[in-house]
Design an enzyme around this catalytic site. Structure first.
Site, PDB file in Angstrom:
ATOM      1  N   GLU A 197       0.794  -1.236   0.000  1.00 54.19           N
ATOM      2  CA  GLU A 197       0.000   0.000   0.000  1.00 54.19           C
ATOM      3  C   GLU A 197       0.823   1.281   0.000  1.00 54.19           C
ATOM      4  OE1 GLU A 197      -2.651  -0.398   3.348  1.00 54.19           O
ATOM      5  OE2 GLU A 197      -3.807  -1.971   2.392  1.00 54.19           O
ATOM      6  N   GLU A 304      -6.207 -10.479  -1.462  1.00 53.79           N
ATOM      7  CA  GLU A 304      -7.022 -10.327  -0.239  1.00 53.79           C
ATOM      8  C   GLU A 304      -8.496 -10.265  -0.602  1.00 53.79           C
ATOM      9  OE1 GLU A 304      -5.601  -7.062   2.175  1.00 53.79           O
ATOM     10  OE2 GLU A 304      -3.506  -7.561   1.801  1.00 53.79           O
TER      11      GLU A 304
HETATM   12  C1  XIL Z   1      -6.327  -6.545   8.240  1.00 56.01           C
HETATM   13  C2  XIL Z   1      -6.634  -7.776   9.099  1.00 56.01           C
HETATM   14  O1  XIL Z   1      -7.531  -8.590   8.390  1.00 56.01           O
HETATM   15  C3  XIL Z   1      -7.237  -7.353  10.419  1.00 56.01           C
HETATM   16  O2  XIL Z   1      -7.367  -8.479  11.277  1.00 56.01           O
HETATM   17  C4  XIL Z   1      -6.347  -6.300  11.081  1.00 56.01           C
HETATM   18  O3  XIL Z   1      -6.975  -5.820  12.231  1.00 56.01           O
HETATM   19  C5  XIL Z   1      -6.079  -5.148  10.136  1.00 56.01           C
HETATM   20  O4  XIL Z   1      -5.519  -5.642   8.940  1.00 56.01           O
HETATM   21  N1  XIL Z   1      -4.960  -4.641   3.709  1.00 56.01           N
HETATM   22  C6  XIL Z   1      -3.968  -5.476   4.133  1.00 56.01           C
HETATM   23  C7  XIL Z   1      -4.217  -6.418   5.264  1.00 56.01           C
HETATM   24  O5  XIL Z   1      -2.888  -5.538   3.497  1.00 56.01           O
HETATM   25  O6  XIL Z   1      -3.071  -6.642   6.033  1.00 56.01           O
HETATM   26  C8  XIL Z   1      -5.340  -5.938   6.145  1.00 56.01           C
HETATM   27  O7  XIL Z   1      -5.628  -6.952   7.097  1.00 56.01           O
HETATM   28  C9  XIL Z   1      -6.555  -5.601   5.310  1.00 56.01           C
HETATM   29  C10 XIL Z   1      -6.241  -4.498   4.327  1.00 56.01           C
END
Ligand code: XIL
Length: 402
Positions: A197, A304
């Site tokens: 990101e 994701e």
């Molecule tokens: C999220 C997790 O799913 C949660 O449990 C945590 O509280 C916050 O992070 N982008 C990403 C992930 O790259 O690492 C994030 O994961 C969601 C958004």
């Protein structure tokens, strides 16, 4: 008495015949089997699953029965895993100094994956989120700020105005962190999210304002990839970001990756988070996104994946994690199950169309009960691990493509 027995026997036999017709013995296909010739189908696992223990972790609270069923679904359906949180800097390296690492949960995740013969992905080495403040601390005076000048304004949580590390100190910390973590799992973790990101959502800014940017400058990205490549020359190194379905953000990605490629930075795959919603992107928009990203000549990993069904979460792009909770309020859209199934079918159709470049599709959580966007019921299994209509739609997309 005898007659009664016989009647019971007949009744049982009839029931058996009925149940055989109603529920054919053929087992339901699984995701990993349906897509085995196309791409890995993966899932983010939380600490309860990796450690096989009930408890509260990763913002979920599961009892032992639930954990067991969550793990069963992971093993049954998926052939690739990534730790949802336990390899992030704040979790694996919470303190400074030689004793500052906490490898327990990450080791458990790696054991879980290897034991079950799954393809392992590591998430994530350098990110503005979930990184402890000590990483950026030092003896240099903080910058003097104008009142309205708010660096990291996208999220004040990531702001730190105290004394800072120098560029050299921060690079040395980054290198030590990457070498230690990547080195520990060398040969086991096959793919790393090296930088997460880094692209800005704001106007024409290419890179997000972050402490990495402020202290090191834009080459923090190149450095992170170089260090990771030194630590494991065989690992596939990924740049990961969200909102790449949005043409403006995607253009920034293309600019960034081309510039890294021109500098011979070892970026080897594009990670597209794909936190989307039932309203979009459409098949055509995803098709276009994949076509354009493919021009970079790198494999694309859907990293994701989830599809928000919450009424307030229907903006299709730009959902920064700091705004996540507000995108899952207010109940679900109408016909949520059907709309979720239709959207999953459309997006898998696009992934299949681009199966030459799409190498991994990872869901961000095994079921709605453990999802970071649980209120948006974004996954294929409900919180009891029962397959939803979206599951059948995803299986059908694979069958239809053959
Ligand atoms: C999220 C997790 O799913 C949660 O449990 C945590 O509280 C916050 O992070 N982008 C990403 C992930 O790259 O690492 C994030 O994961 C969601 C958004």
């Amino acid at each position: 008495m005898k007659k009664h027995h016989l009647q019971l026997g007949l009744w049982a036999a009839a029931l058996l015949t009925f149940s055989e017709t109603a529920f054919p013995a053929e087992p339901r296909p699984t995701l990993k089997d349906a897509y085995k010739d196309q791409f890995y189908v993966g899932v983010a696992v939380n600490r309860t699953i990796a450690m096989g223990a009930a408890g509260t972790a990763d913002n979920v609270n599961r009892n032992s029965d639930q954990v067991q069923k969550d793990a069963q679904t992971v093993l049954q359906q998926f052939n690739q895993v990534v730790a949802e949180n336990d390899m992030k800097w704040a979790l694996i390296h919470p303190q400074q100094g030689a004793d500052g690492f906490d490898f327990g949960p990450a080791d458990a995740f790696v054991d879980f994956g290897l034991r079950n013969h799954m393809y392992l992905v590591g998430h994530t080495l350098v990110w503005h989120g979930q990184t402890p403040i000590w990483v950026f601390q030092g003896t240099n005076p903080p910058p003097v700020r104008e009142k309205d000048d708010a660096p990291n304004a996208a999220s004040k949580r990531f702001r730190y105005d105290g004394p800072r590390a120098s560029r050299e100190e921060l690079l040395a910390r980054m290198r030590e962190h990457i070498h230690t973590v990547v080195g520990r799992y060398k040969g086991k973790i096959k793919v790393w999210d090296v930088v997460n990101e880094a692209i800005s959502d704001k106007g024409s800014d290419l890179l997000r304002d972050s402490l990495w940017m402020e202290i090191i400058g834009p080459d923090f990205i190149a450095k992170a990839f170089e260090y990771a490549h030194e630590a494991d020359p065989d690992a596939i190194l990924r740049y990961n970001d969200y909102g790449l379905e949005n043409p403006t953000k995607r253009q920034k990605l293309i600019t960034l990756i081309k510039s890294l490629q021109a500098q011979k930075v070892p970026v080897m795959a594009i990670g597209s988070q794909t936190h989307v919603s039932v309203s979009g992107p459409s098949f055509e928009e995803m098709d276009r996104a994949l076509t354009e990203m493919a021009t970079l000549g790198l494999p694309i990993h859907i990293t994701e994946f989830d599809v928000n069904s919450a009424r307030t979460g229907q903006g299709t792009t730009g959902a920064d994690i700091s705004g996540n909770s507000t995108t899952t309020q207010g109940g679900l859209v109408e016909n949520a199950d059907q709309r979720l199934a239709d959207q999953y079918a459309a997006l898998f159709k696009a992934f299949l169309k681009h199966k030459d470049v799409v190498k991994i599709v990872t869901f961000w959580g095994v079921n709605d009960g453990v999802s970071w966007r649980a209120k948006g019921k974004p996954l294929l299994f409900d919180s009891d691990n029962a397959p939803k209509p979206a599951f059948d739609a995803v299986i059908r997309a694979a069958t239809d493509s053959k």
